[in-house]
Design a protein around this motif. Structure first.
Motif, PDB file in Angstrom:
ATOM      1  N   GLY A 283       1.582  -1.234  -0.366  1.00 37.09           N
ATOM      2  CA  GLY A 283       0.187  -0.272   0.364  1.00 37.09           C
ATOM      3  C   GLY A 283       0.906   1.145   0.105  1.00 37.09           C
ATOM      4  O   GLY A 283       0.599   2.645  -0.073  1.00 37.09           O
ATOM      5  N   ALA A 284       2.304   1.225  -0.221  1.00 37.93           N
ATOM      6  CA  ALA A 284       2.942   2.614  -0.087  1.00 37.93           C
ATOM      7  C   ALA A 284       3.139   3.184  -1.694  1.00 37.93           C
ATOM      8  O   ALA A 284       2.187   3.005  -2.500  1.00 37.93           O
ATOM      9  CB  ALA A 284       4.194   1.652   0.182  1.00 37.93           C
ATOM     10  N   ARG A 285       3.421   3.919  -1.644  1.00 40.91           N
ATOM     11  CA  ARG A 285       3.060   4.707  -3.036  1.00 40.91           C
ATOM     12  C   ARG A 285       5.061   5.131  -3.144  1.00 40.91           C
ATOM     13  O   ARG A 285       6.031   5.607  -2.507  1.00 40.91           O
ATOM     14  CB  ARG A 285       2.806   6.207  -2.768  1.00 40.91           C
ATOM     15  N   VAL A 286       5.163   5.279  -4.798  1.00 38.77           N
ATOM     16  CA  VAL A 286       5.846   5.313  -5.357  1.00 38.77           C
ATOM     17  C   VAL A 286       6.080   5.982  -6.313  1.00 38.77           C
ATOM     18  O   VAL A 286       5.200   6.040  -7.144  1.00 38.77           O
ATOM     19  CB  VAL A 286       7.402   3.730  -6.004  1.00 38.77           C
ATOM     20  N   SER A 287       6.588   7.224  -6.048  1.00 35.37           N
ATOM     21  CA  SER A 287       6.725   8.614  -7.032  1.00 35.37           C
ATOM     22  C   SER A 287       8.007   8.639  -8.435  1.00 35.37           C
ATOM     23  O   SER A 287       9.033   8.301  -7.693  1.00 35.37           O
ATOM     24  CB  SER A 287       6.347   9.945  -6.521  1.00 35.37           C
ATOM     25  N   VAL A 288       7.322   9.173  -9.092  1.00 40.50           N
ATOM     26  CA  VAL A 288       8.851   9.095 -10.398  1.00 40.50           C
ATOM     27  C   VAL A 288       9.100  10.948 -10.706  1.00 40.50           C
ATOM     28  O   VAL A 288       7.517  10.808 -11.111  1.00 40.50           O
ATOM     29  CB  VAL A 288       9.031   8.772 -11.395  1.00 40.50           C
ATOM     30  N   SER A 289       9.624  11.437 -10.833  1.00 43.45           N
ATOM     31  CA  SER A 289       9.879  12.802 -10.618  1.00 43.45           C
ATOM     32  C   SER A 289      10.587  13.724 -11.476  1.00 43.45           C
ATOM     33  O   SER A 289      11.934  13.013 -11.238  1.00 43.45           O
ATOM     34  CB  SER A 289       9.281  13.953  -9.457  1.00 43.45           C
ATOM     35  N   VAL A 290      10.241  14.475 -11.981  1.00 42.58           N
ATOM     36  CA  VAL A 290      11.662  14.930 -13.195  1.00 42.58           C
ATOM     37  C   VAL A 290      11.851  16.796 -13.177  1.00 42.58           C
ATOM     38  O   VAL A 290      10.991  17.179 -13.369  1.00 42.58           O
ATOM     39  CB  VAL A 290      11.760  15.165 -14.860  1.00 42.58           C
ATOM     40  N   THR A 291      13.067  17.071 -12.637  1.00 44.62           N
ATOM     41  CA  THR A 291      13.240  18.808 -12.943  1.00 44.62           C
ATOM     42  C   THR A 291      14.318  18.598 -13.509  1.00 44.62           C
ATOM     43  O   THR A 291      15.231  17.981 -14.210  1.00 44.62           O
ATOM     44  CB  THR A 291      13.026  18.458 -11.537  1.00 44.62           C
ATOM     45  N   THR A 292      14.437  20.348 -14.128  1.00 48.74           N
ATOM     46  CA  THR A 292      15.706  20.415 -15.024  1.00 48.74           C
ATOM     47  C   THR A 292      16.205  21.580 -13.985  1.00 48.74           C
ATOM     48  O   THR A 292      15.927  22.721 -13.514  1.00 48.74           O
ATOM     49  CB  THR A 292      15.457  20.620 -16.582  1.00 48.74           C
ATOM     50  N   VAL A 293      17.532  21.287 -14.104  1.00 51.17           N
ATOM     51  CA  VAL A 293      18.938  21.928 -13.054  1.00 51.17           C
ATOM     52  C   VAL A 293      19.793  22.791 -13.789  1.00 51.17           C
ATOM     53  O   VAL A 293      20.224  22.467 -14.884  1.00 51.17           O
ATOM     54  CB  VAL A 293      18.960  21.522 -11.780  1.00 51.17           C
ATOM     55  N   GLU A 294      20.367  23.693 -13.276  1.00 50.89           N
ATOM     56  CA  GLU A 294      21.493  24.340 -13.933  1.00 50.89           C
ATOM     57  C   GLU A 294      22.299  24.609 -12.900  1.00 50.89           C
ATOM     58  O   GLU A 294      22.565  24.536 -11.390  1.00 50.89           O
ATOM     59  CB  GLU A 294      21.287  26.045 -14.043  1.00 50.89           C
TER      60      GLU A 294
END
Length: 378
Positions: A283-294
């Motif tokens: 019942g847990a949650r796994v998330s994938v996120s994408v960000t662009t950094v400089e």
């Protein structure tokens, strides 16, 4: 190595260097009618091909400390990060060579990566015309390190293979002994399939890791849409997540692109997602996120995989990238883990000029961030 072969290799290397310097001079002469080179200038196609053909780690640095071109060996060594020189010690040598006009020959100390011994490089930093600097580096301890790695790897592989092979043998005997009990045969056959799958996965990952440790780890380089990588990783992990009632989610503010081998990058992200699932509760949650950094005028794509699972103690966070290392051996065995996944991720990240980092707190979860140099859409 026989003297004849050593001499032949030296001659070929010298010839390639002569071609490289000639290509650089032609390019510089062609630019002399223009203004002084500016940051972000691009090396000629011929120059890039020659640099790519060299076996040693090679990069060409422009007059504003920008990396004009490099090869995969240099990226794997960490000599370059995007369009920047890879680490401060090397950048200082480049600037000294440019200002003094003297060729540097000697050791180059590189930054230590997690679970990797700090091994100095033997290199040459050659000032050329118009502020351009050529860097060529070789790992002088490569032979000794490869031999040590081979010994450890063989020992670890032998140990890891004994478990599923032994289990398969015992289960085969159990099936034979229970031939008159269909229910027992079915139960043992199911276990036999599980151990067979575990063995197949282990062998497959050993082959993948061996290929990634070769001199040419990246199979092909194309501009890759990060969204496609995430789609592939989540699709591969969906069945495992459903079995554990783990919710998979994703977020991405804008389109992002990287340069590399799509399937290797998908493998790396799949390993991170499946690891997060394995070390999370039902019942847990796994998330994938994408960000662009400089970072210092260089753009990177950060792909973060987060979970709210058991977490990793601080004193084990560097060791998790070692081959066959497991934070929780019992849970890893239960989930079918081989202990090679994070080592494979680290090698894929390095071969693509990127990095892998972890933030974690016990009983709060973990976030693994795969950072790769950003590319414009092709």
């Amino acid at each position: 190595m026989p003297p004849v072969f050593a001499g032949l290799i030296g001659a070929v290397t010298t010839l390639l260097l002569v071609i490289l310097v000639a290509a650089i001079r032609r390019t510089v002469e062609g630019r002399q009618q223009l203004s002084v080179p500016r940051a972000g200038s691009v090396a000629s196609t011929d120059m890039s091909r020659v640099v790519g053909a060299l076996r040693a780690g090679t990069l060409l640095v422009g007059s504003h400390d920008e990396v004009l071109t490099t090869n995969q060996t240099a990226l794997a060594m960490g000599l370059a990060r995007g369009t920047r020189v890879g680490f401060p010690e090397l950048l200082e040598l480049v600037r000294q060579a440019r200002s003094s006009g003297q060729i540097f020959r000697g050791h180059i100390d590189r930054d230590r990566e997690p679970a990797v011994d700090a091994v100095p490089l033997m290199g040459r930093v050659v000032p050329l015309e118009d502020g351009v600097v050529l860097v060529i580096a070789e790992d002088e301890a490569a032979t000794q390190r490869v031999e040590a790695v081979r010994r450890d790897f063989v020992a670890n592989v032998s140990h890891e293979l004994k478990t599923p092979i032994g289990a398969i043998g015992i289960l085969a005997e159990a099936v034979e002994a229970a031939s008159d009990d269909p229910e027992a045969v079915s139960r043992f056959a199911t276990r036999l399939q599980m151990e067979s799958s575990r063995l197949a996965e282990l062998v497959g990952q050993i082959i993948d890791l061996s290929r990634l440790q070769s001199s040419d780890p990246v199979g092909g380089s194309d501009i890759v849409d990060v969204e496609d990588i995430i789609d592939e990783a989540l699709a591969r992990s969906r069945e495992t997540a459903d079995k554990r009632s783990v919710v998979l989610s994703r977020s991405q503010d804008a389109a992002a692109y990287v340069m590399g081998d799509r399937w290797q990058l998908s493998d790396a992200l799949t390993n991170l997602v499946q690891n997060a699932i394995a070390y999370s509760g039902h019942g847990a949650r796994v998330s994938v996120s994408v960000t662009t950094v400089e970072v210092e005028d260089d753009r990177f794509v950060d792909i973060a995989v987060s979970d709210n699972g058991i977490g990793i103690p601080a004193d084990e966070q560097e060791r998790i990238f070692e081959r066959f290392y497991r934070v929780d051996y019992g849970r890893s065995r239960e989930s079918g883990g081989t202990g090679l996944g994070l080592s494979i991720v680290r090698h894929i990240a390095a071969s693509h000029g990127g990095s892998i980092t972890v933030w974690s707190q016990p009983r709060q979860g973990s976030t693994f961030t795969l950072r790769l140099p950003a590319q414009e859409e092709g």
